[in-house]
Design a protein around this motif. Structure first.
Motif, PDB file in Angstrom:
ATOM      1  N   LEU A  29     -27.220  48.475  -3.337  1.00  0.00           N
ATOM      2  CA  LEU A  29     -28.424  47.792  -3.799  1.00  0.00           C
ATOM      3  C   LEU A  29     -29.049  48.554  -4.958  1.00  0.00           C
ATOM      4  O   LEU A  29     -29.121  49.783  -4.932  1.00  0.00           O
ATOM      5  N   HIS A  47     -30.793  37.054  -4.521  1.00  0.00           N
ATOM      6  CA  HIS A  47     -29.679  37.768  -3.886  1.00  0.00           C
ATOM      7  C   HIS A  47     -29.619  37.543  -2.375  1.00  0.00           C
ATOM      8  O   HIS A  47     -28.837  38.207  -1.693  1.00  0.00           O
ATOM      9  N   THR A  73     -35.793  34.973  -4.287  1.00  0.00           N
ATOM     10  CA  THR A  73     -34.795  35.817  -3.618  1.00  0.00           C
ATOM     11  C   THR A  73     -33.398  35.417  -4.086  1.00  0.00           C
ATOM     12  O   THR A  73     -32.614  34.853  -3.306  1.00  0.00           O
ATOM     13  N   ALA A 125     -26.140  36.519  -1.007  1.00  0.00           N
ATOM     14  CA  ALA A 125     -25.195  37.632  -1.002  1.00  0.00           C
ATOM     15  C   ALA A 125     -25.517  38.636   0.100  1.00  0.00           C
ATOM     16  O   ALA A 125     -24.616  39.183   0.754  1.00  0.00           O
ATOM     17  N   GLU A 130     -30.338  44.024  -8.017  1.00  0.00           N
ATOM     18  CA  GLU A 130     -28.899  43.806  -8.197  1.00  0.00           C
ATOM     19  C   GLU A 130     -28.196  44.178  -6.905  1.00  0.00           C
ATOM     20  O   GLU A 130     -28.643  45.077  -6.176  1.00  0.00           O
ATOM     21  N   LEU A 131     -27.109  43.478  -6.611  1.00  0.00           N
ATOM     22  CA  LEU A 131     -26.358  43.766  -5.398  1.00  0.00           C
ATOM     23  C   LEU A 131     -24.873  43.749  -5.729  1.00  0.00           C
ATOM     24  O   LEU A 131     -24.380  42.831  -6.390  1.00  0.00           O
ATOM     25  N   ARG A 132     -24.171  44.753  -5.231  1.00  0.00           N
ATOM     26  CA  ARG A 132     -22.717  44.820  -5.410  1.00  0.00           C
ATOM     27  C   ARG A 132     -22.064  44.969  -4.040  1.00  0.00           C
ATOM     28  O   ARG A 132     -22.297  45.947  -3.334  1.00  0.00           O
TER      29      ARG A 132
END
Length: 309
Positions: free
Chosen positions: A156, A140, A138, A143, A203-205
């Motif tokens: 996401l 991410h 995990t 975040a 991916e996470l922004r």
């Protein structure tokens, strides 16, 4: 009994500030007259509290006064140390904070309760993940947790099992749930509330956009409803079985006093039931549905031919 009530009254004032006699009586489930007597007893014991008269009045402690008395019983102290999951805290970046909190809690406990807490850590260990399979990666999680703490929206990129296999979605993260060693994100998105496996986040922004959780939302209540709905969707059919005492035990079915037991059990699908019932070997006979019985019979014939000669 009165001693524990005096401790509870003191801690209520310490944690909440000013409270009226009526509010204290409601919290402690006693009469207002009893609250008056308890307040007098605390004042006589040297606790610096005072009462304000009038509509906005109430009892409060002198500013800056903090007691080291925790009010914890032995069972409560044990529960506090049992509730801590070092692995989960470390994944969230809180491993050092958890260790420090436990150290402070231990220091604040009376000697007898300190010994109870020590014995708990010596004799009990909570290991949430199951036996089989490696722990989920995990990367991410920290975040995601930061977004949950900060009430900040995120975008996401998420991997799922049906096409399209990867999707991108803006969501508002309400909370995190650790279930059987796996982290789940509960978030609001374009299609309403959804639950996402954190290990499937590609991916996470983080966005500079805040959000407010709707009034009445509770993470525990949502998760309970989610599990109930999941189980309802999971078991879409049923099978009629004959079970030996051992088969009944393994399926958690009440067995007859002797011999075989007939039972109806929920099944997720024919494919899933086929594999699960084969695990029981000769301790089960599938009577219904006919398609499942035929599929198991065909598998048994194949195995007999493979191993019989």
């Amino acid at each position: 009994m009165r001693a524990s009530r005096l401790v509870a009254l003191l801690l209520l004032l310490q944690n909440r500030g000013r409270l009226t006699a009526e509010q204290l009586a409601a919290e402690l489930e006693v009469s207002v007259r009893t609250v008056y007597r308890d307040v007098q007893a605390l004042a006589a014991a040297g606790v610096p509290l005072y009462g304000d008269a009038g509509h906005a009045g109430g009892y409060r402690l002198v500013d800056g006064y903090r007691t080291r008395l925790t009010g914890l019983t032995a069972a409560e102290a044990q529960a506090a140390f049992l509730a801590a999951l070092p692995g989960a805290a470390a994944q969230l970046g809180l491993g050092e904070a958890l260790a420090a909190a436990q150290l402070k809690l231990r220091a604040a406990l009376p000697a007898e309760l300190r010994e109870h807490a020590g014995r708990i850590q010596e004799r009990f260990l909570l290991d949430a993940p199951g036996w089989y399979g490696a722990a989920d990666e995990t990367p991410h999680l920290a975040a995601v947790a930061a977004a949950v703490w900060g009430r900040r929206a995120v975008v996401l990129r998420y991997r799922r099992w049906r096409a399209p296999e990867e999707i991108e979605r803006r969501v508002e993260p309400y909370g995190l749930v650790l279930k059987a060693g796996r982290w789940y994100l509960v978030a609001a998105g374009p299609a309403g509330m959804r639950t996402y496996r954190v290990d499937q986040v590609v991916e996470l922004r983080a966005l500079d956009e805040g959000f407010a959780v709707p009034d009445g939302f509770g993470l525990g209540a949502y998760w309970a409803d989610y599990l109930a709905d999941f189980r309802a969707r999971l078991h879409t059919g049923e099978a009629l079985l004959r079970l030996t005492p051992e088969g009944a035990r393994r399926l958690g079915v009440a067995a007859a006093a002797d011999g075989w037991t007939e039972a109806r059990v929920p099944i997720e699908s024919l494919d899933h039931a086929h594999g699960e019932f084969l695990r029981l070997g000769a301790d089960v006979e599938v009577l219904e549905p006919a398609e499942l019985r035929a599929r198991i019979a065909a598998t048994v014939r194949t195995l007999a031919a493979r191993y019989g000669g």
